[in-house]
Design a protein around this motif. Structure first.
Motif, PDB file in Angstrom:
ATOM      1  N   UNK A 150       5.671  -7.666 -10.284  1.00 26.90           N
ATOM      2  CA  UNK A 150       4.657  -6.867  -9.589  1.00 26.90           C
ATOM      3  C   UNK A 150       4.894  -5.391  -9.839  1.00 26.90           C
ATOM      4  N   UNK A 165      -3.901  -9.684   1.543  1.00 22.62           N
ATOM      5  CA  UNK A 165      -5.303  -9.491   1.130  1.00 22.62           C
ATOM      6  C   UNK A 165      -5.771 -10.618   0.213  1.00 22.62           C
ATOM      7  N   UNK A 166      -4.828 -11.206  -0.550  1.00 19.48           N
ATOM      8  CA  UNK A 166      -5.180 -12.238  -1.532  1.00 19.48           C
ATOM      9  C   UNK A 166      -5.146 -13.645  -0.967  1.00 19.48           C
ATOM     10  N   UNK A 169      -6.259 -13.855  -9.937  1.00 14.97           N
ATOM     11  CA  UNK A 169      -7.314 -13.905  -8.918  1.00 14.97           C
ATOM     12  C   UNK A 169      -7.111 -12.957  -7.754  1.00 14.97           C
ATOM     13  N   UNK A 170      -6.238 -11.950  -7.932  1.00 13.91           N
ATOM     14  CA  UNK A 170      -6.024 -10.959  -6.862  1.00 13.91           C
ATOM     15  C   UNK A 170      -7.285 -10.098  -6.738  1.00 13.91           C
ATOM     16  N   UNK A 171      -7.902 -10.038  -5.545  1.00 20.16           N
ATOM     17  CA  UNK A 171      -9.134  -9.251  -5.405  1.00 20.16           C
ATOM     18  C   UNK A 171      -8.849  -7.747  -5.330  1.00 20.16           C
ATOM     19  N   UNK A 230     -15.245 -12.098  -2.392  1.00 22.41           N
ATOM     20  CA  UNK A 230     -13.798 -12.262  -2.197  1.00 22.41           C
ATOM     21  C   UNK A 230     -13.327 -13.670  -2.541  1.00 22.41           C
ATOM     22  N   UNK A 265      -0.627  -6.804  -0.481  1.00 21.51           N
ATOM     23  CA  UNK A 265      -1.393  -7.430  -1.562  1.00 21.51           C
ATOM     24  C   UNK A 265      -1.461  -8.949  -1.367  1.00 21.51           C
ATOM     25  N   UNK A 266      -0.367  -9.550  -0.907  1.00 20.61           N
ATOM     26  CA  UNK A 266      -0.365 -11.001  -0.690  1.00 20.61           C
ATOM     27  C   UNK A 266      -1.262 -11.386   0.484  1.00 20.61           C
ATOM     28  N   UNK A 305      -8.969  -8.677   4.803  1.00 22.28           N
ATOM     29  CA  UNK A 305      -8.774  -8.564   3.363  1.00 22.28           C
ATOM     30  C   UNK A 305      -9.408  -7.261   2.842  1.00 22.28           C
TER      31      UNK A 305
END
Lengths: 224, 317
Positions: A105, B79-80, A170-172, A179, B76-77, B92
């Motif tokens: 990351x 939100x995903x 697939x991270x928005x 979403x 980030x996790x 999100x």
């Protein structure tokens, strides 16, 4: 200058000697404060440095060392491991020049302590590719002139590599319309996802071109 | 940065006890705000308790039909997470509107709740600030106030809370699970978590000394349409001038919470009774008693128009 072998005329040499001078000048002042009862307050606000062990892998190589607990991951990379590809820009998480990839990351290495990365796997720009064997993203930045002065470039490239991985996973993002769907590979998405990397030369459109090429060229929204 | 001692905690109770033992000690998780403040010596903890090894990063379904979000779940996790995207989209969206991808990869759920104001006078150590140095005065009052609070402020502090995530948490009636240094646990409803500045702006929440956040819980999903509209000077990577979080039901009823207007995420349940009567009726109650300056008076119409835009979009689709 070339006939003066005793003088190191490089800028780096001058900066290092300047820093040493500053440290030397500061030491007597601290010593005075510590021995004078009247200024014990000053001594109390200057706690002694603390060392702590940390072991981590950087670009596949294992390192174990004692560092001052204040050492950021950025300073560990640059000052201790001499991996100076990663740059210090703002040192407060606003510019993205210090972006590296930790355990897959991207993060700002300036806002993280080295000791917090026990057991971590760090990839810097030096670990992505070499001048002889460039990472496709590095080659694309060269081809598309994705920089001018180049200072932000290592951070831009580490970020860009992570962006394509994030879209694939697939991270928005803030501009993702649905979403619950796979995010699109679009110019808007790339711009939003790269917003943590500032380029004061303004090479943004060329940077987007470079990322687009590595993504396979099928980026919605046409040329940036 | 001042030197500090450092330890890696292995259990939440051990972390809380360790932090309580040394006055001024701080927990460190993502570090994205704390380290920034330590570099500027606004925060000078003599000791850091690293909580990254506590394993509090899971997001799990609760028996009540909600979610339990580990304190260390990265922004980030969170939100995903597929459940958050589907059932708590406002959360999100709020997370994705905040910071940059690099920061969201590091910043944690609990750390986000506890981030400090970005009031420029709080950051400028050459200026008095009651939040940084209690009793020294407020430089923002009478200063440049474009970004400052318009409701709930006091004569001692007019700073705003900077978090987007916390606005969504407020809207969703989240609960903050903690462990105290003596090992006891409790859940603080988010409505009781943040304090208004009053005469003690340096005390921002109701956590006790050494109390560690272990998770944030969400009740079962609200349904409806979820919105998080953040208005800022740049299109990305900037703090909010105002932000509006809303859940709108098919009949026009719903919930609304604001960011960028107060010392904490701003929600007034009575105002939500007005949602079917439109944005003006709602905002009249939501921001009743607002006190603005020439520079930040724009926030009232901006909130009203932003909520109006949300309501129009909710009706349309």
């Amino acid at each position: 200058m070339n006939d003066s072998p005793d003088i190191n005329p490089t800028r780096r040499g001058l900066l290092v000697s300047g820093a040493l001078t500053a440290t030397a000048a500061a030491i007597p002042a601290v010593a005075t404060a510590q021995t004078s009862g009247a200024t014990s307050g000053a001594a109390a606000t200057t706690p002694a440095p603390v060392q702590n062990k940390v072991a981590l892998r950087v670009n596949g190589q294992r390192y174990e060392m004692d560092v001052d607990t204040r050492t950021t991951l950025l300073d560990l990379l640059r000052e201790h491991l001499h991996l100076t590809g990663t740059k210090k820009g703002c040192d407060q998480g606003q510019c993205g020049a210090c972006t590296v990839i930790v355990d897959g990351r991207r993060i700002n290495s300036c806002l993280s302590l080295a000791v917090m990365h026990e057991g971590a796997e760090v990839t810097t720009i030096e670990g992505l590719g070499t001048p002889q064997k460039m990472h496709p993203m590095q080659a694309a930045f060269v081809k598309h002139d994705g920089y001018q002065c180049g200072y932000c470039t290592p951070g831009q490239i580490c970020s860009a590599v992570a962006v394509l991985d994030e879209i694939k996973r697939g991270v928005p993002s803030h501009v993702t319309g649905d979403l619950n769907a796979q995010p699109l590979l679009s110019i808007d998405e790339l711009r939003e996802r790269m917003s943590g990397n500032i380029c004061r030369c303004g090479a943004y459109s060329n940077i987007i071109d470079a990322i687009t090429e590595v993504a396979g060229g099928n980026v919605a929204g046409g040329k940036a | 940065m001042k030197a500090f001692t450092y330890q890696r905690a292995t259990t939440p109770a051990e972390a809380a006890a360790a932090a309580a033992k040394i006055p001024g000690a701080r927990f460190i998780a993502g570090g994205t705000n704390l380290l920034d403040l330590m570099k500027l010596e606004i925060e000078t903890p003599p000791h850091l308790v690293d909580v990254n090894g506590l394993g509090l990063d899971k997001i799990e379904a609760t028996p009540e039909g909600g979610l339990r979000i580990g304190a260390l779940a990265r922004n980030s996790d969170l939100a995903s997470d597929a459940r958050v995207r589907k059932d708590y989209a406002v959360l999100s969206r709020a997370l994705l509107a905040g910071a940059s991808a690099q920061l969201r990869n590091k910043a944690t759920t609990a750390g986000n709740l506890l981030q400090r104001t970005r009031c420029p006078y709080f950051y400028d150590t050459y200026q008095p600030c009651n939040k940084r140095q209690p009793g020294s005065g407020c430089s923002a009052i009478g200063g440049y106030t474009r970004g400052h609070a318009i409701v709930g402020q006091s004569e001692f502090c007019i700073a705003t809370h900077p978090s987007d995530m916390a606005v969504a948490m407020q809207l969703l009636d989240a609960g903050v699970e903690t462990v105290k240094p003596d090992g006891s646990k409790r859940v603080i409803p988010i409505a009781d978590f943040y304090r208004l500045p009053g005469g003690t702006p340096h005390i921002e929440n109701t956590l006790a000394s050494g109390e560690l956040i272990t998770a944030v819980t969400l009740p079962k999903p609200l349904g409806g349409k979820h919105y998080y509209r953040k208005v800022r000077d740049r299109a990305s990577y900037a703090f909010a001038l105002v932000s509006v979080a809303a859940v709108v039901q098919p009949d026009g009823s719903g919930r609304v919470a604001l960011g960028g207007v107060a010392h904490r995420p701003w929600r007034v349940p009575a105002a939500e009774q007005q949602m079917r009567n439109g944005a003006k009726a709602t905002v009249d109650q939501l921001l009743a008693g607002a006190r603005t300056t020439e520079e930040n008076a724009f926030k009232i119409p901006l909130v009203e128009r932003t909520l109006g835009a949300i309501m129009a979009e909710a009706r349309k689709s």
